[in-house]
Design a protein around this motif. Sequence first.
Motif, PDB file in Angstrom:
ATOM      1  N   TYR A 160       3.679  17.242   3.791  1.00  0.00           N
ATOM      2  CA  TYR A 160       2.603  15.572   3.465  1.00  0.00           C
ATOM      3  C   TYR A 160       4.325  15.322   3.091  1.00  0.00           C
ATOM      4  O   TYR A 160       5.018  15.017   2.223  1.00  0.00           O
ATOM      5  N   ILE A 161       3.879  13.093   2.904  1.00  0.00           N
ATOM      6  CA  ILE A 161       4.971  12.588   2.956  1.00  0.00           C
ATOM      7  C   ILE A 161       3.776  11.278   2.428  1.00  0.00           C
ATOM      8  O   ILE A 161       3.205  11.170   2.906  1.00  0.00           O
ATOM      9  N   LEU A 162       4.884  10.917   1.191  1.00  0.00           N
ATOM     10  CA  LEU A 162       3.657   9.912   1.048  1.00  0.00           C
ATOM     11  C   LEU A 162       5.245   7.926   1.285  1.00  0.00           C
ATOM     12  O   LEU A 162       6.751   8.462   1.062  1.00  0.00           O
ATOM     13  N   SER A 213      -8.822  -0.494  -2.537  1.00  0.00           N
ATOM     14  CA  SER A 213      -8.556   1.244  -1.355  1.00  0.00           C
ATOM     15  C   SER A 213      -8.016   2.064  -1.445  1.00  0.00           C
ATOM     16  O   SER A 213      -7.220   2.150  -1.915  1.00  0.00           O
ATOM     17  N   GLY A 214      -8.690   3.382  -1.083  1.00  0.00           N
ATOM     18  CA  GLY A 214      -8.226   4.859  -2.216  1.00  0.00           C
ATOM     19  C   GLY A 214      -7.847   4.957  -3.278  1.00  0.00           C
ATOM     20  O   GLY A 214      -7.713   5.885  -4.223  1.00  0.00           O
ATOM     21  N   CYS A 274       0.768  -1.405   0.072  1.00  0.00           N
ATOM     22  CA  CYS A 274       0.076   0.288   0.258  1.00  0.00           C
ATOM     23  C   CYS A 274       0.348   1.385  -0.032  1.00  0.00           C
ATOM     24  O   CYS A 274       1.990   1.482   0.033  1.00  0.00           O
ATOM     25  N   ILE A 275       0.645   2.495  -0.790  1.00  0.00           N
ATOM     26  CA  ILE A 275       0.473   3.968   0.003  1.00  0.00           C
ATOM     27  C   ILE A 275       0.185   4.763   0.723  1.00  0.00           C
ATOM     28  O   ILE A 275      -1.397   4.316   0.798  1.00  0.00           O
ATOM     29  N   ILE A 276       0.402   5.799   1.312  1.00  0.00           N
ATOM     30  CA  ILE A 276      -0.813   6.680   2.492  1.00  0.00           C
ATOM     31  C   ILE A 276       0.250   7.635   2.037  1.00  0.00           C
ATOM     32  O   ILE A 276       1.260   8.141   2.282  1.00  0.00           O
ATOM     33  N   ILE A 277      -0.610   8.743   1.312  1.00  0.00           N
ATOM     34  CA  ILE A 277      -0.075  10.282   1.474  1.00  0.00           C
ATOM     35  C   ILE A 277      -0.372  10.136   2.848  1.00  0.00           C
ATOM     36  O   ILE A 277      -1.987  11.070   3.292  1.00  0.00           O
TER      37      ILE A 277
END
Length: 172
Positions: A76-78, A134-135, A64-67
Amino acid sequence: MKKNKGYSFVELVICMAIMAALAAISFISLGILNNARAKDVSSKIDTQLHSLWVNTNAKSQDACIIIESDPDVEGYILRCGTYNSTDGFTQEFDSAGNEVSYALNNRIVVEYVPDGGSGTDVIQFNKSDGSVKSGAGTYNIYMRASSNDTDYSGKLMTKVVLNKSTGSHYID
């Protein structure tokens, strides 16, 4: 000998014209710089979405990726990692033990607008068909006037759109 009585009207107008031209050039340059920063962020997000899609199909369905907003970078960080309902988010680390994450420009604000009005900021793909688990939705990228500017409304620079059914993504 002639006494100097100051600048003539013509000299004053010429100086004002030069100052106006320099101000216009700097204003245009600032706009170009802000546009480049926003495009850089959208390009990073788009590239990481592609990497996530490849990683999901090749290795882990939990990738996954979360921003997210990060006070340490004042922006912001990815973050890259894995996510499942039991353990939640687990940060990914490279072979040297460094966190796999990308700091986005500190004047950038990323606003997630989910498809259908509800969703999560955890981005995951389905391994079976490549659709978005999701996302899915639109990630609007705004530019703030400064890193502590809280009013960024109306300063939409670009956006990354993630299609739920196909998993395709593009910069708009």
